[in-house]
Design a protein around this motif. Structure first.
Motif, PDB file in Angstrom:
ATOM      1  N   ARG A  66     -11.492  70.274  51.735  1.00 50.81           N
ATOM      2  CA  ARG A  66     -10.351  70.828  52.486  1.00 50.81           C
ATOM      3  C   ARG A  66      -9.577  69.742  53.230  1.00 50.81           C
ATOM      4  O   ARG A  66      -8.706  70.045  54.034  1.00 50.81           O
ATOM      5  CB  ARG A  66     -10.846  71.874  53.494  1.00 50.81           C
ATOM      6  CG  ARG A  66     -11.551  73.059  52.857  1.00 50.81           C
ATOM      7  CD  ARG A  66     -12.187  73.950  53.926  1.00 50.81           C
ATOM      8  NE  ARG A  66     -11.194  74.501  54.854  1.00 50.81           N
ATOM      9  CZ  ARG A  66     -11.501  75.058  56.025  1.00 50.81           C
ATOM     10  NH1 ARG A  66     -12.771  75.090  56.433  1.00 50.81           N
ATOM     11  NH2 ARG A  66     -10.555  75.561  56.796  1.00 50.81           N
ATOM     12  N   VAL A  67      -9.885  68.481  52.968  1.00 48.42           N
ATOM     13  CA  VAL A  67      -9.260  67.370  53.686  1.00 48.42           C
ATOM     14  C   VAL A  67      -8.594  66.417  52.692  1.00 48.42           C
ATOM     15  O   VAL A  67      -9.197  66.048  51.678  1.00 48.42           O
ATOM     16  CB  VAL A  67     -10.298  66.607  54.534  1.00 48.42           C
ATOM     17  CG1 VAL A  67      -9.657  65.384  55.190  1.00 48.42           C
ATOM     18  CG2 VAL A  67     -10.890  67.529  55.598  1.00 48.42           C
ATOM     19  N   ASP A  68      -7.356  66.018  52.995  1.00 46.28           N
ATOM     20  CA  ASP A  68      -6.602  65.092  52.150  1.00 46.28           C
ATOM     21  C   ASP A  68      -6.141  63.902  52.978  1.00 46.28           C
ATOM     22  O   ASP A  68      -5.908  64.016  54.186  1.00 46.28           O
ATOM     23  CB  ASP A  68      -5.373  65.791  51.551  1.00 46.28           C
ATOM     24  CG  ASP A  68      -5.737  66.976  50.689  1.00 46.28           C
ATOM     25  OD1 ASP A  68      -6.299  66.775  49.597  1.00 46.28           O
ATOM     26  OD2 ASP A  68      -5.473  68.122  51.123  1.00 46.28           O
ATOM     27  N   VAL A  69      -5.984  62.767  52.291  1.00 45.07           N
ATOM     28  CA  VAL A  69      -5.480  61.547  52.935  1.00 45.07           C
ATOM     29  C   VAL A  69      -4.382  60.964  52.050  1.00 45.07           C
ATOM     30  O   VAL A  69      -4.583  60.779  50.846  1.00 45.07           O
ATOM     31  CB  VAL A  69      -6.591  60.499  53.118  1.00 45.07           C
ATOM     32  CG1 VAL A  69      -6.038  59.271  53.854  1.00 45.07           C
ATOM     33  CG2 VAL A  69      -7.766  61.076  53.869  1.00 45.07           C
ATOM     34  N   VAL A  70      -3.214  60.685  52.645  1.00 49.04           N
ATOM     35  CA  VAL A  70      -2.124  60.030  51.916  1.00 49.04           C
ATOM     36  C   VAL A  70      -1.630  58.855  52.767  1.00 49.04           C
ATOM     37  O   VAL A  70      -1.766  58.863  53.993  1.00 49.04           O
ATOM     38  CB  VAL A  70      -0.957  60.989  51.609  1.00 49.04           C
ATOM     39  CG1 VAL A  70      -1.408  62.097  50.664  1.00 49.04           C
ATOM     40  CG2 VAL A  70      -0.375  61.587  52.890  1.00 49.04           C
ATOM     41  N   ASP A  71      -1.064  57.855  52.118  1.00 52.50           N
ATOM     42  CA  ASP A  71      -0.518  56.729  52.873  1.00 52.50           C
ATOM     43  C   ASP A  71       0.915  56.409  52.468  1.00 52.50           C
ATOM     44  O   ASP A  71       1.427  55.327  52.732  1.00 52.50           O
ATOM     45  CB  ASP A  71      -1.396  55.487  52.749  1.00 52.50           C
ATOM     46  CG  ASP A  71      -1.607  55.036  51.314  1.00 52.50           C
ATOM     47  OD1 ASP A  71      -0.757  55.351  50.461  1.00 52.50           O
ATOM     48  OD2 ASP A  71      -2.621  54.373  51.043  1.00 52.50           O
ATOM     49  N   THR A  72       1.574  57.379  51.850  1.00 57.11           N
ATOM     50  CA  THR A  72       2.987  57.240  51.514  1.00 57.11           C
ATOM     51  C   THR A  72       3.575  58.645  51.418  1.00 57.11           C
ATOM     52  O   THR A  72       2.887  59.636  51.630  1.00 57.11           O
ATOM     53  CB  THR A  72       3.162  56.480  50.184  1.00 57.11           C
ATOM     54  OG1 THR A  72       4.543  56.144  50.004  1.00 57.11           O
ATOM     55  CG2 THR A  72       2.686  57.305  49.003  1.00 57.11           C
ATOM     56  N   GLY A  73       4.846  58.719  51.126  1.00 58.50           N
ATOM     57  CA  GLY A  73       5.489  60.024  51.013  1.00 58.50           C
ATOM     58  C   GLY A  73       6.351  60.348  52.216  1.00 58.50           C
ATOM     59  O   GLY A  73       6.232  59.730  53.281  1.00 58.50           O
ATOM     60  N   SER A  74       7.229  61.309  52.053  1.00 60.29           N
ATOM     61  CA  SER A  74       8.179  61.701  53.089  1.00 60.29           C
ATOM     62  C   SER A  74       7.487  62.494  54.188  1.00 60.29           C
ATOM     63  O   SER A  74       6.933  63.570  53.937  1.00 60.29           O
ATOM     64  CB  SER A  74       9.306  62.550  52.477  1.00 60.29           C
ATOM     65  OG  SER A  74      10.066  63.175  53.483  1.00 60.29           O
ATOM     66  N   LEU A  75       7.526  61.966  55.414  1.00 58.14           N
ATOM     67  CA  LEU A  75       6.942  62.679  56.540  1.00 58.14           C
ATOM     68  C   LEU A  75       7.674  63.992  56.774  1.00 58.14           C
ATOM     69  O   LEU A  75       7.054  65.025  57.052  1.00 58.14           O
ATOM     70  CB  LEU A  75       7.005  61.814  57.802  1.00 58.14           C
ATOM     71  CG  LEU A  75       6.476  62.489  59.070  1.00 58.14           C
ATOM     72  CD1 LEU A  75       4.963  62.652  59.008  1.00 58.14           C
ATOM     73  CD2 LEU A  75       6.872  61.702  60.314  1.00 58.14           C
ATOM     74  N   GLY A  76       9.007  63.977  56.654  1.00 53.96           N
ATOM     75  CA  GLY A  76       9.773  65.198  56.869  1.00 53.96           C
ATOM     76  C   GLY A  76       9.400  66.287  55.889  1.00 53.96           C
ATOM     77  O   GLY A  76       9.272  67.461  56.268  1.00 53.96           O
ATOM     78  N   LEU A  77       9.218  65.918  54.631  1.00 52.43           N
ATOM     79  CA  LEU A  77       8.846  66.893  53.609  1.00 52.43           C
ATOM     80  C   LEU A  77       7.472  67.479  53.891  1.00 52.43           C
ATOM     81  O   LEU A  77       7.272  68.704  53.830  1.00 52.43           O
ATOM     82  CB  LEU A  77       8.866  66.221  52.236  1.00 52.43           C
ATOM     83  CG  LEU A  77       8.527  67.109  51.033  1.00 52.43           C
ATOM     84  CD1 LEU A  77       9.591  68.177  50.858  1.00 52.43           C
ATOM     85  CD2 LEU A  77       8.392  66.259  49.765  1.00 52.43           C
TER      86      LEU A  77
END
Length: 411
Positions: free
Chosen positions: A285-296
């Motif tokens: 149930r936990v995800d980690v990302v280090d890029t991508g649009s914060l607003g989205l």
């Protein structure tokens, strides 16, 4: 008087611009990197430590007849001292920061920024109309690549040529060779995990829309985090949110951590978080990302948790519940759930506290009008716009000072 600016030549260009518009400008430099990005004219080299700085600065601004002090980073140790002394002597401090809302804006405020901002804890006065203020900047100046280059040059010069008391004045340590390794590792991680990041974000948006909580992590060395976190750190935030989420979050919800791009190469949070989640039995149930649009990511979330990142403004814009753990200028009870150093994570998973759209958007327009100007500290076109707008702000502050003096005289 100009103190320390952002890494690179921005303060050099600001000095030239102000002088070209009739201002007398002194520039204090603290180390070889400041000196490398400065003009000889009006430059003052300071070679002491923080203890000596307090007495020296007090004597200099009084003797030189300084009426404004401009600095970048209100919470740097030397700048905290300068702000205090300037306030005692009735000298206006103009404090700059990266834009609260980016890209396209820089922050320009009287006195301080973030938790020490004159806007901290306040809402716009009733009756003030900010309907004409734009919701977003008209132009992205593309300052990220120039910022990386100018930071690299600045910290390389500082590391190689600073000695003795100059090092005692550093607002943060940036060891040269470890820093090179961190940037190389950051680039490697960005490219090797690009597909995984894209897949994770796509899965969240398609299958978990409105069913995940977003935790944007901050840069550990950021003076905003160190100065106004009220005892919290990135690691403490990760541990506390995972523990509470495992015990009290509704079934079917997810927890998403977004690692800051400038922290991607320094930290091992991308491996730490899944391991901790596994220990709590919530690894699925936990995800980690280090890029991508914060607003989205924010727009499609069930809520956001932050210590005091300006990412919180994105939550206000998109109308999702926001928990502010530390001290932040937007930590207003009408707008967010205020932790004040003792956040109730357990209750937040069930919170629906969101201000109405009109209140939120009026607040954001007010922040833009009062604290932001169009520009950029690194890209050439943005630098010119920032210099122009800082000059306009100085004129605005002078008018305000005149009005305040006239009001005091009338009393």
């Amino acid at each position: 008087m100009l103190l320390q600016g952002p890494p690179g030549p921005f303060f050099k260009r600001l000095q030239l611009y102000l002088e070209g518009n009739g201002h007398d400008v002194w520039r204090v430099v603290f180390n070889p990197a400041d000196r490398f990005f400065s003009n000889r004219h009006g430059r003052v080299n300071f070679y002491g430590d923080l203890g000596e700085w307090e007495n020296w600065f007090s004597d200099f601004i009084e003797g030189a007849g300084i009426d404004h002090v401009i600095l970048f980073g209100a919470e740097r140790p030397a700048h905290r001292i300068a702000r205090s002394i300037a306030a005692e002597q009735g000298i206006d401090v103009v404090s700059l920061e990266e834009g609260y809302i980016r890209p396209g804006y820089v922050t320009v405020e009287r006195g301080g920024n973030n938790a020490s901002s004159p806007l901290a804890g306040a809402l716009p006065l009733a009756g003030l109309n900010y309907e004409e203020q734009p919701d977003f900047p008209a132009e992205d100046f593309k300052g990220f690549e120039p910022m990386c280059f100018q930071n690299a040059v600045h910290y390389t010069v500082r590391a190689l040529f600073s000695f003795g008391k100059q090092k005692a004045m550093f607002h943060r340590e940036v060891p040269l060779f470890p820093e090179i390794f961190f940037w190389l590792r950051s680039t490697w991680r960005r490219w090797t995990k690009q597909t995984l990041n894209f897949t994770t974000i796509q899965n969240l948006l398609e299958h978990h829309d409105g069913n995940y909580y977003l935790v944007p992590l901050q840069v550990d060395s950021d003076s905003q985090l160190r100065g106004a976190a009220l005892g919290w750190s990135t690691l403490k935030l990760i541990s506390a949110t995972l523990k509470s989420f495992a015990r009290h979050a509704p079934p079917g919800k997810r927890l998403v951590f977004k690692i800051h791009p400038l922290e991607r190469g320094r930290s091992n949070h991308a491996s730490l978080i899944p391991n901790m989640a596994r220990a709590f039995g919530i690894e699925d149930r936990v995800d980690v990302v280090d890029t991508g649009s914060l607003g989205l990511l924010t727009r499609h979330s069930a809520g956001m948790i932050t210590i005091n990142s300006t990412s919180g403004l994105s939550a206000l814009h998109h109308g999702v519940p926001l928990l502010v753990v530390g001290a932040a200028f937007y930590a207003v009870p009408e707008l967010a759930v205020i932790g004040n150093g003792h956040p109730d994570f357990d209750s937040f998973w069930h919170s629906r506290h969101v201000a109405d759209k009109r209140t939120r958007h009026a607040y954001l327009r007010w922040v833009k009008h009062e604290a932001l100007v169009m520009g950029d500290f690194y890209a050439a076109k943005g630098v010119h716009a920032a210099c122009q707008n800082i000059l306009l702000k100085l004129a605005e502050y002078r008018r305000a000072e005149k009005t305040e003096m006239e009001a005091r005289s009338a009393c």
